[in-house]
Design a protein around this motif. Structure first.
Motif: not given
Length: 308
Positions: A27, A30, A33-34, A140-141, A143-144, A164-166, A168
């Motif tokens: 998490m 993610r 990454e965002h 978690a990996e 991001g959904t 929302r970055a972690m 859906s």
């Protein structure tokens, strides 16, 4: 515009992340990454190193992780650990958080304890959103995750980009503590389906039914649930028992659901029966057991060879 809401278009916001375990680390990745600056703490050094390797900042304490953060995420074993990380001692996160910052409590915690924590942090000008997740390590990996969020709607809106970055799917559940209540109740329903599916398969096998055929029929019929769809064939029929979610965590969540019923003076005999079964399985199998190993526990109750 609050810093958390401009992360996608301006300088990245800073998020403290406390708890870099099986779920917390992906998490936190993610968020990196965002575009968020992620300051992470975990008592286990390899977890901190893994975050640093992913582009985050490894910190030596919860307070250090919270320093300068617009929001702090907690992903810890239970509410007692969260409270300690936030409030106990000079290394606690709340001592380093500025007024107006937000705690996003993503652990599976008892809802009434979450409300008490919210009251304590409000005195320091820190708002709390409880935002537990459902979906497991793979989601978690990716991001959904599905994320439940309880608390003041304006505060949830402020941290929605972080969530929302972690995940859906984001569900607003009501007042503070309501998301933790929903998570516990969801996991109770899921656990009940797991136990029922394992019992049914074992009874059917003893009668001469093929467990694979049984699974296919359940999934085309009204008995279909998360266990029949996603766990029977890969983890239970194979006796792998390694889905990635611990029996100890499942037992804790069922206990929270049963305890909530007690606190609300609701008759809930089945939730207590499921909680008792889970505790007995945990005592027999040990804290390292996967939750799908309740199938193994049932086999032991029936005198079958230990599946290992």
């Amino acid at each position: 515009m609050p810093a958390l809401e401009q992360a996608a278009t301006a300088a990245p916001a800073t998020v403290g992340f406390i708890g870099l375990g099986t779920m917390g680390l992906p998490m936190a990745r993610r968020l990196v990454e965002h575009g968020y600056t992620v300051r992470g703490f975990d008592p286990v050094e390899p977890a901190r190193a893994a975050l640093a390797a992913a582009g985050g900042v490894a910190c030596a304490s919860a307070a250090e992780a919270a320093t300068g953060a617009d929001a702090v995420v907690t992903m810890l074993p239970d509410g007692a650990v969260v409270r300690a990380a936030m409030l106990d001692g000079p290394a606690a996160a709340a001592h380093a958080m500025r007024r107006g910052a937000v705690l996003i409590e993503m652990s599976s915690s008892a809802p009434l304890a979450t409300r008490a924590l919210g009251d304590a942090l409000a005195q320091a000008g820190i708002a709390v959103v409880d935002a537990p997740v459902s979906g497991g390590v793979r989601k978690a990996e990716a991001g959904t995750l599905s994320i439940m969020a309880g608390g003041d709607l304006d505060v949830i809106a402020q941290v929605r980009p972080v969530l929302r970055a972690m995940g859906s799917n984001l569900f607003e559940t009501g007042a503070l503590g309501s998301a933790h209540a929903m998570k516990a109740l969801n996991n109770y329903v899921s656990a009940a389906g797991l136990i029922a599916a394992c019992e049914a398969i074992q009874i059917g096998r003893a009668f001469g039914l093929d467990p694979v055929v049984m699974t296919d029929i359940l999934n085309a019929s009204t008995g279909r649930n998360n266990t029949t769809e996603n766990k029977l064939k890969p983890f239970i029929l194979t006796e792998r028992y390694d889905s990635g979610f611990g029996l100890a965590l499942m037992t804790k969540d069922i206990g929270i659901a049963a305890g909530l019923a007690d606190a609300l003076d609701r008759a809930a005999p089945f939730s207590h029966a499921v909680a008792d079964f889970a505790r007995q399985a945990l005592e027999r199998l040990g804290r390292e057991a996967d939750h799908t190993a309740v199938d193994r526990y049932l086999k032991l109750l029936n005198g079958e060879r230990d599946a290992g």
